[in-house]
Design a protein around this motif. Structure first.
Motif, PDB file in Angstrom:
ATOM      1  N   ILE A  13       1.253  -1.111   4.356  1.00 15.88           N
ATOM      2  CA  ILE A  13       0.976   0.133   5.084  1.00 15.88           C
ATOM      3  C   ILE A  13      -0.433   0.101   5.685  1.00 15.88           C
ATOM      4  CG2 ILE A  13       0.907   2.653   4.894  1.00 15.88           C
ATOM      5  CD1 ILE A  13       2.699   2.329   2.326  1.00 15.88           C
ATOM      6  N   ARG A  35      -9.570  -7.430  -1.190  1.00  9.79           N
ATOM      7  CA  ARG A  35     -10.262  -8.422  -2.029  1.00  9.79           C
ATOM      8  C   ARG A  35     -10.179  -9.827  -1.455  1.00  9.79           C
ATOM      9  NH1 ARG A  35      -6.807  -7.125  -7.142  1.00  9.79           N
ATOM     10  NH2 ARG A  35      -5.366  -7.251  -5.383  1.00  9.79           N
ATOM     11  N   THR A  36      -9.219 -10.074  -0.557  1.00 12.28           N
ATOM     12  CA  THR A  36      -8.958 -11.454  -0.135  1.00 12.28           C
ATOM     13  C   THR A  36      -9.506 -11.692   1.269  1.00 12.28           C
ATOM     14  OG1 THR A  36      -6.886 -11.090  -1.311  1.00 12.28           O
ATOM     15  CG2 THR A  36      -7.126 -13.198  -0.202  1.00 12.28           C
ATOM     16  N   ASP A  57     -13.887  -5.208  -3.757  1.00 16.03           N
ATOM     17  CA  ASP A  57     -12.920  -4.842  -4.794  1.00 16.03           C
ATOM     18  C   ASP A  57     -13.241  -3.401  -5.205  1.00 16.03           C
ATOM     19  OD1 ASP A  57     -11.530  -4.355  -7.121  1.00 16.03           O
ATOM     20  OD2 ASP A  57     -11.853  -6.358  -7.953  1.00 16.03           O
ATOM     21  N   VAL A  58     -12.350  -2.480  -4.902  1.00 13.39           N
ATOM     22  CA  VAL A  58     -12.669  -1.064  -5.140  1.00 13.39           C
ATOM     23  C   VAL A  58     -12.756  -0.728  -6.631  1.00 13.39           C
ATOM     24  CG1 VAL A  58     -11.687  -0.288  -2.930  1.00 13.39           C
ATOM     25  CG2 VAL A  58     -10.272  -0.201  -4.998  1.00 13.39           C
ATOM     26  N   CYS A  84      -6.084   3.096   1.336  1.00 15.67           N
ATOM     27  CA  CYS A  84      -4.710   2.619   1.164  1.00 15.67           C
ATOM     28  C   CYS A  84      -4.629   1.510   0.104  1.00 15.67           C
ATOM     29  CB  CYS A  84      -4.229   2.097   2.523  1.00 15.67           C
ATOM     30  SG  CYS A  84      -2.462   2.077   2.702  1.00 15.67           S
ATOM     31  N   ALA A  85      -5.772   1.162  -0.513  1.00 13.35           N
ATOM     32  CA  ALA A  85      -5.740   0.111  -1.545  1.00 13.35           C
ATOM     33  C   ALA A  85      -4.851   0.575  -2.689  1.00 13.35           C
ATOM     34  CB  ALA A  85      -7.151  -0.154  -2.055  1.00 13.35           C
ATOM     35  N   GLY A  86      -4.050  -0.328  -3.199  1.00 12.24           N
ATOM     36  CA  GLY A  86      -3.173   0.084  -4.290  1.00 12.24           C
ATOM     37  C   GLY A  86      -2.508  -1.092  -4.968  1.00 12.24           C
ATOM     38  N   SER A 132      -1.569   8.475  -1.346  1.00 11.21           N
ATOM     39  CA  SER A 132      -1.100   8.662  -2.726  1.00 11.21           C
ATOM     40  C   SER A 132       0.357   8.219  -2.758  1.00 11.21           C
ATOM     41  CB  SER A 132      -1.289  10.124  -3.147  1.00 11.21           C
ATOM     42  OG  SER A 132      -0.725  10.373  -4.402  1.00 11.21           O
ATOM     43  N   TYR A 146       1.232   4.394 -12.995  1.00 12.55           N
ATOM     44  CA  TYR A 146       1.264   4.502 -11.534  1.00 12.55           C
ATOM     45  C   TYR A 146       1.273   5.980 -11.128  1.00 12.55           C
ATOM     46  CZ  TYR A 146       2.480   3.588  -6.674  1.00 12.55           C
ATOM     47  OH  TYR A 146       2.466   3.537  -5.297  1.00 12.55           O
ATOM     48  N   LYS A 150      -1.674   8.140  -9.144  1.00 11.14           N
ATOM     49  CA  LYS A 150      -1.398   8.773  -7.851  1.00 11.14           C
ATOM     50  C   LYS A 150      -1.636  10.281  -7.879  1.00 11.14           C
ATOM     51  CE  LYS A 150      -0.419   5.231  -5.352  1.00 11.14           C
ATOM     52  NZ  LYS A 150      -1.278   4.898  -4.214  1.00 11.14           N
ATOM     53  N   GLY A 177       7.567   7.822  -0.354  1.00  5.36           N
ATOM     54  CA  GLY A 177       8.478   7.404  -1.418  1.00  5.36           C
ATOM     55  C   GLY A 177       8.497   5.883  -1.413  1.00  5.36           C
ATOM     56  N   VAL A 179       8.630   2.246  -0.036  1.00  2.00           N
ATOM     57  CA  VAL A 179       8.331   1.610   1.243  1.00  2.00           C
ATOM     58  C   VAL A 179       8.523   0.097   1.077  1.00  2.00           C
ATOM     59  CG1 VAL A 179       6.664   1.429   3.131  1.00  2.00           C
ATOM     60  CG2 VAL A 179       6.518   3.362   1.540  1.00  2.00           C
ATOM     61  N   THR A 181       7.409  -3.073   1.266  1.00  2.00           N
ATOM     62  CA  THR A 181       6.193  -3.888   1.441  1.00  2.00           C
ATOM     63  C   THR A 181       6.106  -4.889   0.292  1.00  2.00           C
ATOM     64  OG1 THR A 181       4.802  -2.481   0.075  1.00  2.00           O
ATOM     65  CG2 THR A 181       4.930  -1.897   2.405  1.00  2.00           C
TER      66      THR A 181
HETATM   67  N1  NAP Z   1       5.319   0.293  -1.190  1.00  2.00           N
HETATM   68  C1  NAP Z   1       5.677   1.461  -1.710  1.00  2.00           C
HETATM   69  O1  NAP Z   1       6.854   1.690  -2.087  1.00  2.00           O
HETATM   70  C2  NAP Z   1       4.641   2.563  -1.820  1.00  2.00           C
HETATM   71  C3  NAP Z   1       5.098   3.865  -2.075  1.00  2.00           C
HETATM   72  C4  NAP Z   1       4.176   4.893  -2.197  1.00  2.00           C
HETATM   73  C5  NAP Z   1       2.831   4.643  -2.061  1.00  2.00           C
HETATM   74  N2  NAP Z   1       2.412   3.379  -1.822  1.00  2.00           N
HETATM   75  C6  NAP Z   1       0.974   3.148  -1.734  1.00  2.00           C
HETATM   76  O2  NAP Z   1       0.627   2.684  -0.449  1.00  2.00           O
HETATM   77  C7  NAP Z   1      -0.581   1.922  -0.543  1.00  2.00           C
HETATM   78  C8  NAP Z   1      -0.380   0.612   0.200  1.00  2.00           C
HETATM   79  O3  NAP Z   1       0.594  -0.135  -0.506  1.00  2.00           O
HETATM   80  P1  NAP Z   1       1.566  -1.197   0.186  1.00  2.00           P
HETATM   81  O4  NAP Z   1       2.932  -0.806  -0.165  1.00  2.00           O
HETATM   82  O5  NAP Z   1       1.187  -1.385   1.597  1.00  2.00           O
HETATM   83  O6  NAP Z   1       1.237  -2.485  -0.716  1.00  2.00           O
HETATM   84  P2  NAP Z   1       0.540  -3.857  -0.407  1.00  2.00           P
HETATM   85  O7  NAP Z   1       1.134  -4.503   0.784  1.00  2.00           O
HETATM   86  O8  NAP Z   1       0.574  -4.596  -1.704  1.00  2.00           O
HETATM   87  O9  NAP Z   1      -0.965  -3.451  -0.053  1.00  2.00           O
HETATM   88  C9  NAP Z   1      -1.901  -3.111  -1.030  1.00  2.00           C
HETATM   89  C10 NAP Z   1      -3.259  -3.513  -0.505  1.00  2.00           C
HETATM   90  O10 NAP Z   1      -4.270  -3.101  -1.422  1.00  2.00           O
HETATM   91  C11 NAP Z   1      -5.245  -4.145  -1.540  1.00  2.00           C
HETATM   92  N3  NAP Z   1      -5.859  -4.036  -2.848  1.00  2.00           N
HETATM   93  C12 NAP Z   1      -5.258  -4.120  -4.063  1.00  2.00           C
HETATM   94  N4  NAP Z   1      -6.142  -3.990  -5.042  1.00  2.00           N
HETATM   95  C13 NAP Z   1      -7.353  -3.824  -4.444  1.00  2.00           C
HETATM   96  C14 NAP Z   1      -8.672  -3.658  -4.935  1.00  2.00           C
HETATM   97  N5  NAP Z   1      -8.930  -3.638  -6.239  1.00  2.00           N
HETATM   98  N6  NAP Z   1      -9.677  -3.519  -4.040  1.00  2.00           N
HETATM   99  C15 NAP Z   1      -9.432  -3.542  -2.708  1.00  2.00           C
HETATM  100  N7  NAP Z   1      -8.205  -3.695  -2.175  1.00  2.00           N
HETATM  101  C16 NAP Z   1      -7.183  -3.843  -3.040  1.00  2.00           C
HETATM  102  C17 NAP Z   1      -4.446  -5.435  -1.354  1.00  2.00           C
HETATM  103  O11 NAP Z   1      -5.210  -6.495  -0.818  1.00  2.00           O
HETATM  104  P3  NAP Z   1      -5.886  -7.607  -1.760  1.00  2.00           P
HETATM  105  O12 NAP Z   1      -4.855  -7.982  -2.792  1.00  2.00           O
HETATM  106  O13 NAP Z   1      -6.256  -8.721  -0.841  1.00  2.00           O
HETATM  107  O14 NAP Z   1      -7.076  -6.936  -2.344  1.00  2.00           O
HETATM  108  C18 NAP Z   1      -3.400  -5.009  -0.322  1.00  2.00           C
HETATM  109  O15 NAP Z   1      -3.864  -5.242   0.987  1.00  2.00           O
HETATM  110  C19 NAP Z   1      -0.863   1.744  -2.035  1.00  2.00           C
HETATM  111  O16 NAP Z   1      -1.834   2.681  -2.436  1.00  2.00           O
HETATM  112  C20 NAP Z   1       0.465   2.061  -2.675  1.00  2.00           C
HETATM  113  O17 NAP Z   1       0.326   2.520  -3.997  1.00  2.00           O
HETATM  114  C21 NAP Z   1       3.280   2.331  -1.681  1.00  2.00           C
END
Ligand code: NAP
Length: 264
Positions: A13, A35-36, A57-58, A84-86, A132, A146, A150, A177, A179, A181
């Protein structure tokens, strides 16, 4: 200098936020955080010179303080802050404390800390968008950390509306909800819950709706009708019904894995 900051920008996202805001008018730089380093550099290669990578790294105090120093030195106006980090919860039974706590530390504390250090640089007309989750609507047994991470971010974001009232800053909490990814792709050696993914949507859709809602200054951005409905159902249905739904309709969580829960 006017900038956009996106954390968790490297994929999913977060990357969609970068893609959809890359031509935003009046923006000099887009600071992408994760982080990467290599993944952040790849964003620059894909989206051009406005992209400025910061490997932060947050969850790490030293890393966050170093980023705070960058802000102090450059003194930008942050037109958009998108947190959006998560990371997902650890489903594995047993003792992996750092990984277990990473969920709360990233999704909750890390994103809140990023607000804390960036808010002094948000000015009239700026937008703060925290990602969130619909997991914040109710406790989620077996995906408990989790949901707790959130709800921390959602309540914090709601409280900010009052704290920053009168400053002309728009504040939105995005609550997706499921997503599709990387977050939802479990590695072969991980304990994998059975997630039924009702109402699953895409990163581009979530980002598009959140940007639209944030421009309007909506408190919550619901990416889908299902999530919008669930938000109100969790408010009005009895708590026991809500918990049963969360546990059995959305997921068959850890009890489906060897019949064990995370604490057994
Ligand atoms: N996918 C779902 O179903 C869903 C549903 C509801 C909410 N969300 C939320 O949407 C957000 C984005 O998630 P996504 O689905 O797009 O997942 P994602 O593709 O895994 O993206 C998560 C990002 O967060 C970064 N990250 C993780 N830990 C970190 C840290 N300690 N410091 C800095 N960056 C960090 C990761 O990059 P690095 O690993 O390189 O640091 C990655 O780019 C998250 O907050 C997630 O909880 C997702």
């Amino acid at each position: 200098m006017n900038i956009i900051i996106v954390t968790g920008a490297a994929g999913g996202i977060g990357k969609e936020f970068v893609r959809q805001l890359k031509n935003e008018k009046g923006i000099d730089e887009i600071w992408v955080i994760g982080r990467t380093e290599a993944k952040l550099q790849a964003l620059k290669d894909e989206f051009g010179d406005k992209i400025v990578p910061y490997a932060v790294d947050v969850t790490d105090d030293a890393s966050m303080m170093a980023f705070q120093d960058v802000l102090k030195e450059k003194n930008p106006t942050v037109k958009w802050l998108i947190n959006c980090a998560g990371t997902r919860a650890l489903y594995k039974p047993g003792a992996d404390l750092p990984r277990f706590l990473a969920t709360i530390r990233t999704n909750g504390v890390g994103n809140i800390a990023m607000c804390y250090i960036c808010i002094p640089y948000l000015k009239k007309g700026s937008i703060l968008l925290n990602v969130s989750s619909a997991a914040s609507f109710q406790p989620l047994p077996f995906n408990n950390t989790y949901a707790a991470s959130k709800v921390a971010l959602r309540f914090y974001t709601k409280g900010l509306e009052r704290e920053l009232k009168g400053k002309g800053i728009k504040i939105t909490c995005c609550c997706p909800g499921w997503v599709d990814t990387e977050l939802m792709k479990f590695k072969p050696d991980e304990v994998t819950p059975i997630i039924k993914l009702p109402g699953v949507t895409t990163g581009p859709h979530v980002a598009k709706k959140a940007i639209k809602d944030a421009r309007k200054g909506k408190s919550i951005s619901f990416p889908t009708l299902k999530v919008h409905r669930d938000y109100y159902l969790t408010k009005f249905l009895p708590g026991k019904v809500v918990l049963w739904y969360a546990e059995h309709i959305e997921c068959d969580n850890v009890p489906a894995v060897d019949g064990k829960g995370i604490y057994t």
